[in-house]
Design an enzyme around this catalytic site. Sequence first.
Site, PDB file in Angstrom:
ATOM      1  N   HIS A   1      38.793 -20.085  -8.461  1.00  0.00           N
ATOM      2  CA  HIS A   1      37.921 -19.788  -9.608  1.00  0.00           C
ATOM      3  C   HIS A   1      37.085 -20.998 -10.032  1.00  0.00           C
ATOM      4  O   HIS A   1      36.890 -21.240 -11.224  1.00  0.00           O
ATOM      5  CB  HIS A   1      38.735 -19.247 -10.779  1.00  0.00           C
ATOM      6  CG  HIS A   1      39.308 -17.880 -10.510  1.00  0.00           C
ATOM      7  ND1 HIS A   1      38.583 -16.718 -10.668  1.00  0.00           N
ATOM      8  CD2 HIS A   1      40.533 -17.496 -10.068  1.00  0.00           C
ATOM      9  CE1 HIS A   1      39.339 -15.673 -10.352  1.00  0.00           C
ATOM     10  NE2 HIS A   1      40.523 -16.118  -9.964  1.00  0.00           N
TER      11      HIS A   1
ATOM     12  N   ASP B   1      34.504 -20.574 -14.767  1.00  0.00           N
ATOM     13  CA  ASP B   1      34.939 -19.864 -13.569  1.00  0.00           C
ATOM     14  C   ASP B   1      33.958 -20.208 -12.457  1.00  0.00           C
ATOM     15  O   ASP B   1      33.089 -21.064 -12.624  1.00  0.00           O
ATOM     16  CB  ASP B   1      35.009 -18.344 -13.815  1.00  0.00           C
ATOM     17  CG  ASP B   1      36.079 -17.679 -12.956  1.00  0.00           C
ATOM     18  OD1 ASP B   1      35.852 -17.566 -11.735  1.00  0.00           O
ATOM     19  OD2 ASP B   1      37.129 -17.282 -13.489  1.00  0.00           O
TER      20      ASP B   1
ATOM     21  N   GLU C   1      45.045 -16.181  -7.826  1.00  0.00           N
ATOM     22  CA  GLU C   1      44.117 -15.677  -6.806  1.00  0.00           C
ATOM     23  C   GLU C   1      43.607 -16.764  -5.849  1.00  0.00           C
ATOM     24  O   GLU C   1      42.445 -16.792  -5.460  1.00  0.00           O
ATOM     25  CB  GLU C   1      42.953 -14.939  -7.464  1.00  0.00           C
ATOM     26  CG  GLU C   1      43.427 -13.706  -8.234  1.00  0.00           C
ATOM     27  CD  GLU C   1      42.306 -12.929  -8.866  1.00  0.00           C
ATOM     28  OE1 GLU C   1      42.405 -11.689  -8.918  1.00  0.00           O
ATOM     29  OE2 GLU C   1      41.330 -13.549  -9.341  1.00  0.00           O
TER      30      GLU C   1
END
Length: 606
Positions: free
Chosen positions: A310, A256, A375
């Site tokens: 990410h 991540d 996201e």
Amino acid sequence: MKKFIFVLLSLAAFAHAENIVIENDIELESYKNEIWTWKCNDKGCEKEALADGGRPISVEVCRVACPTSGVLWPKPIKSTISTTLVKLDPYGLSIANLEGIGGGKEASEMIQGAFELFTERIRNLDKIGSASGQGFDIYFNVKHPENFRYVQGVNESYHLTVNPGQHGRLNATICSETLLGSRHALETLGQLIVRDSFSGSILTPSSVEIFDGPSYTHRGLTLDTARNFISVPAIKRTLDAMAASKLNTFHWHITDSHSFPFESRTFPNLTKYGAYSKNKIYTEKDIQDIIRFATVRGIRIVPEFDAPAHVGEGWQWVEDAVVCLAAEPWQTYCVEPPCGQLDPTSENTYKILDGIYSDLTRLFKSDQFHMGGDEVNIKCWESVDRITRNMKKMGLEADLEGYHTLWSKFQDRVRKILSDKAGDKVKPVLWTSTLTEGDRLTKFLNSSDYIIQIWTKMDDPTIAHLVNNSFQVIFSNYDALYFDCGFGAWVGDGNNWCSPYIPWQKVYENDPRTILSKLGIAPELQHLAIGAEAALWTEQADDSSIDNRFWPRASAMGEALWSGPGSWKGAEHRLLFHRERLVERGVQADTMQPQWCLQNQGSCYL
């Protein structure tokens, strides 16, 4: 001459302890200090005072034979379990037909490994070092023994029978389509073998017949090992507990923006720059070890490399690939610090992804590959002049739809890279996102190309939109399956964003097809819900806490996905006992109730 213990229970009348017949038992004098016994009734196994001169029946013995109590988790489709228990020699277990199973060397190693695990757990029950009792010969009849690694939809059903054999031994026959079913049968058989806490003997039913198979084909956990590093032993504990609950997919969110602990052979600088320390890296040897460990337990490992968001730590050395790296204020550019997002207009981005995908697909050899895709922050891309200039060259407007078109072009290109590395048999998985909403879903994604993992709430209309457009879906709806919810915030104060804490009862009743029905999905489309995964994001978890975050809640999901929907009230007795089983196997599963409730079934109710 070997001694045998026969425990006879009259289930029709829910026999009381004084009516149980025990043949060839040790002298009653040995039990003179015991004051409690357990009886089977319509509540389960109930504790009561032992009559003078009686032989106490332990709660373990009662649970095996009592149909209203039960020891099996998850609950099988159909089971007939004898009320006669016999003493078992834990050192007299064998595979009677190993050479005849077939499937090749790797298949043989898999079933031998599963059998060795089975015998190890039985022997661990033996606290007195006794080898007296009946032996156990296990016969495998496997139609497709070459299927020993889990791939989506493979048959995991089994038929298990146990009967008295010759020469004072028991015979167990396991019939299954694949070795995955055989492994599940061994887990079930192992759960039927218990240690009598009063005599110390290892006991097993003298005859058994079980037909069983899963309701859902995808039953998994998602574990993030980037926010906080999770050690190999902790991952193995997680896999052990998964096997005990017949879960079959470990979705490994391995990197991540916070760290890059995966050792990349192609680009070792990713690890050098991105790992928290030299001791917090997953080497190729570690990963191969974990995969072997998982395979023996009937579990596949699905790697996730999340992109284009990410990403961050580890990419500092790559020119023109990551934008908004550690940008401030972070709230503008990402969902949590540190920020970082790939530049979809940079050729270096695709060069590095080509190497990462090559490394991951070579090691994991999974039929699924998780590409992340959640996201994405449009404001991050908007803030980078290089991206807006390149978009103009591509003929894209710098507006919301233009950025989503850019994102879709990125996704098409990286899917092609993945296909080149892994072949067309590997199915990519994506998280729900703004790319899967509304008209963008069918404009940018094809249902034949992707499985979509849902992390929004169970009443999100996007779920119906996905299924109505023929997408296979995996449920990880955060209102029931995010196991990091319900703790204090780690940025700011108060509770974390997805509070409150999710109890096991809600997990148990989070059935994917029931959710689809409530959303108005036609029955003929409900097969597109292939299963679910419970997720643990590790901003506030590491080796010290992942066991009690996952367990026993993930076991509740395991039964719901294996046995099909039902009321948690019918499962509570068995889950209490299964939690004890996990603890005995070295998993620090969270406590559910006072131990008094375990010993007094049906008494802890509201």
